[in-house]
Scaffold this motif. Structure first.
Motif, PDB file in Angstrom:
ATOM      1  N   MET A  25      15.110  -5.189 111.137  1.00 18.61           N
ATOM      2  CA  MET A  25      16.108  -5.013 110.277  1.00 18.61           C
ATOM      3  C   MET A  25      16.102  -6.584 109.107  1.00 18.61           C
ATOM      4  O   MET A  25      17.211  -6.775 107.966  1.00 18.61           O
ATOM      5  N   ARG A  26      15.276  -7.416 109.701  1.00 18.14           N
ATOM      6  CA  ARG A  26      15.279  -8.711 109.336  1.00 18.14           C
ATOM      7  C   ARG A  26      14.784  -8.595 107.373  1.00 18.14           C
ATOM      8  O   ARG A  26      14.089  -8.728 106.670  1.00 18.14           O
ATOM      9  N   ASP A  27      16.018  -7.593 106.589  1.00 11.05           N
ATOM     10  CA  ASP A  27      15.298  -7.803 105.599  1.00 11.05           C
ATOM     11  C   ASP A  27      16.708  -8.286 105.026  1.00 11.05           C
ATOM     12  O   ASP A  27      17.618  -7.626 104.740  1.00 11.05           O
ATOM     13  N   THR A  28      16.314  -9.151 103.667  1.00  7.25           N
ATOM     14  CA  THR A  28      17.533  -9.346 102.631  1.00  7.25           C
ATOM     15  C   THR A  28      18.758  -7.790 102.273  1.00  7.25           C
ATOM     16  O   THR A  28      19.200  -8.322 102.458  1.00  7.25           O
ATOM     17  N   ALA A  29      17.726  -6.868 101.355  1.00  7.47           N
ATOM     18  CA  ALA A  29      18.036  -5.691 100.772  1.00  7.47           C
ATOM     19  C   ALA A  29      19.166  -4.798 102.334  1.00  7.47           C
ATOM     20  O   ALA A  29      19.962  -4.100 102.055  1.00  7.47           O
ATOM     21  N   THR A  30      18.413  -4.987 103.346  1.00  7.72           N
ATOM     22  CA  THR A  30      18.755  -4.382 104.502  1.00  7.72           C
ATOM     23  C   THR A  30      20.388  -4.522 105.362  1.00  7.72           C
ATOM     24  O   THR A  30      21.182  -3.910 105.216  1.00  7.72           O
ATOM     25  N   LEU A  31      20.245  -6.005 105.557  1.00  9.40           N
ATOM     26  CA  LEU A  31      21.435  -6.964 105.450  1.00  9.40           C
ATOM     27  C   LEU A  31      22.444  -6.759 104.530  1.00  9.40           C
ATOM     28  O   LEU A  31      23.492  -6.396 105.174  1.00  9.40           O
ATOM     29  N   VAL A  32      21.531  -6.370 103.331  1.00  8.81           N
ATOM     30  CA  VAL A  32      23.152  -6.183 102.695  1.00  8.81           C
ATOM     31  C   VAL A  32      23.901  -4.940 102.386  1.00  8.81           C
ATOM     32  O   VAL A  32      25.250  -4.899 102.547  1.00  8.81           O
ATOM     33  N   GLY A  50      21.599 -18.184 106.462  1.00  6.08           N
ATOM     34  CA  GLY A  50      20.389 -17.849 105.245  1.00  6.08           C
ATOM     35  C   GLY A  50      20.999 -17.954 104.202  1.00  6.08           C
ATOM     36  O   GLY A  50      21.740 -17.494 103.654  1.00  6.08           O
ATOM     37  N   PRO A  51      20.602 -18.909 103.244  1.00  9.32           N
ATOM     38  CA  PRO A  51      21.219 -19.124 102.087  1.00  9.32           C
ATOM     39  C   PRO A  51      20.687 -18.351 101.167  1.00  9.32           C
ATOM     40  O   PRO A  51      21.433 -17.271 100.051  1.00  9.32           O
ATOM     41  N   ASP A  52      19.505 -17.327 101.146  1.00  6.40           N
ATOM     42  CA  ASP A  52      19.147 -16.211 100.310  1.00  6.40           C
ATOM     43  C   ASP A  52      20.128 -14.749 100.422  1.00  6.40           C
ATOM     44  O   ASP A  52      20.623 -13.946  99.683  1.00  6.40           O
ATOM     45  N   VAL A  53      20.305 -15.180 101.836  1.00  5.32           N
ATOM     46  CA  VAL A  53      21.186 -13.710 101.900  1.00  5.32           C
ATOM     47  C   VAL A  53      22.509 -14.001 101.937  1.00  5.32           C
ATOM     48  O   VAL A  53      23.432 -13.236 101.342  1.00  5.32           O
ATOM     49  N   VAL A  54      23.615 -15.321 102.058  1.00  5.94           N
ATOM     50  CA  VAL A  54      24.368 -15.485 101.721  1.00  5.94           C
ATOM     51  C   VAL A  54      24.898 -15.031  99.947  1.00  5.94           C
ATOM     52  O   VAL A  54      25.828 -14.521  99.843  1.00  5.94           O
TER      53      VAL A  54
END
Length: 225
Positions: A25-32, A50-54
């Motif tokens: 699940m540690r994937d930016t698109a998934t977390l979005v 993390g800044p990218d996910v934020v």
């Protein structure tokens, strides 16, 4: 900003949309998508790492975003330095969550230094604490929210299987700063109990957004002799 975000959080659920290193699940698109699902389900805010996910989540959901930056695996690792905190504010975090325990920070700064820097960047601060004394001190140092995130995970705080409702109640009595209940809240009933003990709002992560951990719980139970 403090009053508007505090009002948005009052009596409501914040969903922690995170995944540990190595987890599928540690994937930016998934977390979005997790954040969008939380919003669709009625969450008042989300907490992300993390800044990218934020940056990605703030662009995708119309909710206050609590940003943190986990760096390292020992000592102070939740937003450990002023640099980490300012990067989260620059990425769009409405609230920056940071370790506010009494352990030394790797850049030699104090929690008060971090609070000052984040406020200058026009963001709010959530103090992640493990004890009553730490929470009271963080509130005096200007934290906008105090969270029980680290109770049970830092030496000197009680290890327990459920949420630390005693700490929630103690912080609610000892400070006028909004108290956020976080840590090992596994059911709606536990979340409601935290509010009854004086929590301003409740953060739930694993019980909602961690299929790997949830699957492991079932597998472990079914394989016991």
């Amino acid at each position: 900003m403090t009053s508007s975000v505090a009002t948005a959080f009052r009596g409501r659920l914040i969903v922690s949309c995170q995944a540990p290193p190595g987890d599928p699940m540690r994937d930016t698109a998934t977390l979005v998508r997790l954040a969008r699902s939380a919003a669709a389900g009625g969450a008042a805010g989300v907490r992300v790492n993390g800044p990218d996910v934020v940056a990605a989540v703030t662009a995708a959901v119309d909710l206050p975003v609590i940003g943190l930056w986990k760096d390292g695996d020992t000592g102070v690792y939740i937003t450990p330095t002023v640099r980490h905190a300012l990067a989260l504010a620059a990425a769009g975090a409405h609230v920056v969550a940071a370790d506010a325990t009494d352990r030394p920070r790797p850049d030699g700064s104090s929690f008060a230094d971090l609070v000052t820097a984040v406020h200058r960047a026009s963001a709010l601060v959530m103090a992640d604490v493990a004890t009553l004394a730490e929470g009271v001190r963080a509130a005096r140092q200007g934290a906008d929210f105090v969270s029980t995130t680290l109770s049970g995970y830092v030496p000197g705080s009680p290890e327990q299987s459920g949420p630390d409702l005693r700490l929630v109640a103690g912080l609610a009595r000892a400070t006028g700063t909004p108290v956020v209940a976080e840590g090992r809240i596994g059911t709606p009933e536990e979340a409601a109990a935290a509010l009854a003990e004086g929590a301003h709002s409740v953060v739930v992560g694993t019980a909602i957004t961690a299929p790997t951990a949830l699957t492991r719980r079932f597998v472990t139970r079914l394989t016991r002799p």
